[in-house]
Design an enzyme around this catalytic site. Structure first.
Site, PDB file in Angstrom:
ATOM      1  CG  HIS A 138      -5.916   1.857   5.208  1.00  0.00           C
ATOM      2  ND1 HIS A 138      -5.505   2.818   6.107  1.00  0.00           N
ATOM      3  CD2 HIS A 138      -4.894   0.985   5.095  1.00  0.00           C
ATOM      4  CE1 HIS A 138      -4.275   2.521   6.497  1.00  0.00           C
ATOM      5  NE2 HIS A 138      -3.878   1.421   5.902  1.00  0.00           N
TER       6      HIS A 138
ATOM      7  CB  SER B 163       5.117  -1.713  12.006  1.00  0.00           C
ATOM      8  OG  SER B 163       4.678  -0.386  12.241  1.00  0.00           O
TER       9      SER B 163
ATOM     10  CD  GLU C 272      -2.989   5.447   6.795  1.00  0.00           C
ATOM     11  OE1 GLU C 272      -2.956   5.489   5.553  1.00  0.00           O
ATOM     12  OE2 GLU C 272      -2.052   4.973   7.487  1.00  0.00           O
TER      13      GLU C 272
ATOM     14  CE  LYS D 107      -0.307   3.206   4.713  1.00  0.00           C
ATOM     15  NZ  LYS D 107      -0.221   3.325   6.158  1.00  0.00           N
TER      16      LYS D 107
ATOM     17  N   GLY E 110       2.330   2.248  10.767  1.00  0.00           N
ATOM     18  CA  GLY E 110       3.283   3.333  10.622  1.00  0.00           C
ATOM     19  C   GLY E 110       4.000   3.694  11.913  1.00  0.00           C
TER      20      GLY E 110
ATOM     21  CD  GLU F 266      -3.581  -2.564   7.437  1.00  0.00           C
ATOM     22  OE1 GLU F 266      -2.437  -2.775   7.006  1.00  0.00           O
ATOM     23  OE2 GLU F 266      -4.247  -1.559   7.158  1.00  0.00           O
TER      24      GLU F 266
ATOM     25  CG  ASN G 112      -1.738   1.185   1.427  1.00  0.00           C
ATOM     26  OD1 ASN G 112      -1.828   2.014   0.522  1.00  0.00           O
ATOM     27  ND2 ASN G 112      -2.367   1.300   2.587  1.00  0.00           N
TER      28      ASN G 112
HETATM   29  P1  PGA Z   1       2.709   0.286   7.681  1.00  0.00           P
HETATM   30  O1  PGA Z   1       1.259   0.476   7.023  1.00  0.00           O
HETATM   31  O2  PGA Z   1       3.280  -0.976   7.114  1.00  0.00           O
HETATM   32  O3  PGA Z   1       3.470   1.507   7.275  1.00  0.00           O
HETATM   33  O4  PGA Z   1       2.510   0.201   9.149  1.00  0.00           O
HETATM   34  C1  PGA Z   1       0.381  -0.606   6.867  1.00  0.00           C
HETATM   35  C2  PGA Z   1      -0.911  -0.122   6.282  1.00  0.00           C
HETATM   36  O5  PGA Z   1      -1.378   0.950   6.662  1.00  0.00           O
HETATM   37  O6  PGA Z   1      -1.517  -0.782   5.422  1.00  0.00           O
END
Ligand code: PGA
Length: 252
Positions: free
Chosen positions: A99, A214, A101, A14, A175, A169, A12
């Site tokens: 997601h 992460s 976010e 983003k 992140g 997640e 992803n």
């Molecule tokens: P990350 O993001 O690997 O940077 O923690 C995962 C995600 O949001 O899909």
């Protein structure tokens, strides 16, 4: 040994990457996938501006493309949005929906996420439906209850193993450099698998359950070996072709 679904590693990206970075990264990954057949299915989810370019680069190989979101409607007066049909037309086979976010930044409810997953099915895409508890919910011991409710509310009635992937997640792990422990991941995935089987019967065993939050080359092998983990949704580490490829190679 227990049955395992073929792993899926999704990157992803983003809101990261201009054309030059994205094209370079996609070329590097396409080259690797052509040289050595990967031990997993691979999906890249670039920003919408790069979907067509990346789709062109990976077209002859095993790597698939996904969108990062879609609207529930097929077309109409929705300035700035993209329909699942448009994503399919641009070369996508998958789309991430719900997601955390988007749930946080755009206030998306389980009902809206379900409508987006339905749109994905309508367009012939597989929906990668995201869910996960936040830190206060985990601290209160409510993680299983929260993800169970999100699963019930976010999956469309027609969900099946072919058109649906579920990504667990935990919000606090995204992140942040913090990952859930293998024990915690195993507990949530076992719970989700049980709910999927209760709802979909045998097909519930074939819905791929990804972990995200992460995931890095250093922890991927341990996470991907956990029972009922069928792959990973990778954010930050998917922006580096070497790291992302190392994660793909960590699949059991
Ligand atoms: P990350 O993001 O690997 O940077 O923690 C995962 C995600 O949001 O899909």
């Amino acid at each position: 040994m227990a049955h395992r679904n073929r792993p899926l590693i999704a990157g992803n990206w983003k809101m990261n990457g201009l054309r030059r970075d994205g094209v370079e990264r996609a070329r590097a990954l396409a080259g690797r996938a052509a040289a050595a057949s990967p031990p997993c299915d691979i999906v890249l989810c670039p920003p919408a501006t790069l979907i067509a370019a990346v789709a062109g680069i990976v077209a002859d190989g095993p790597i698939e493309i996904g969108g990062q979101d879609c609207h529930g409607a097929a077309s109409g007066a929705h300035t700035g949005d993209l329909s699942a049909e448009m994503l399919a037309d641009a070369g996508c086979r998958y789309v991430i929906v719900g997601h955390s976010e988007r749930r946080a930044d755009h206030g998306e409810s389980d009902g809206e996420v379900r409508a987006k997953a339905e749109a994905a099915q309508r367009a012939g895409l597989s929906a990668i439906v995201c869910l996960g508890e936040d830190e206060s919910q985990r601290d209160a011991g409510r993680a299983l209850e929260v993800v169970g409710a999100q699963l019930a509310g976010s999956l469309p009635p027609e969900a099946n193993a072919a058109n649906t992937v579920v990504a667990y997640e935990p919000v606090w792990a995204i992140g942040s450099g913090r990952t859930a422990s293998a024990t915690d991941i195993a507990a949530v995935h076992a719970h989700l698998r049980g709910l999927l089987r209760a709802r979909l019967g045998d097909d519930g065993g074939g819905v791929r359950l990804l972990y995200g939050g992460s995931v890095k080359p250093a922890n991927a092998a341990e996470i991907l070996a956990v029972a009922e983990v069928d792959g990973a949704l990778v954010g930050g580490a998917s922006l580096d072709a070497d790291d992302f490829w190392a994660i793909c190679q960590s699949c059991p």
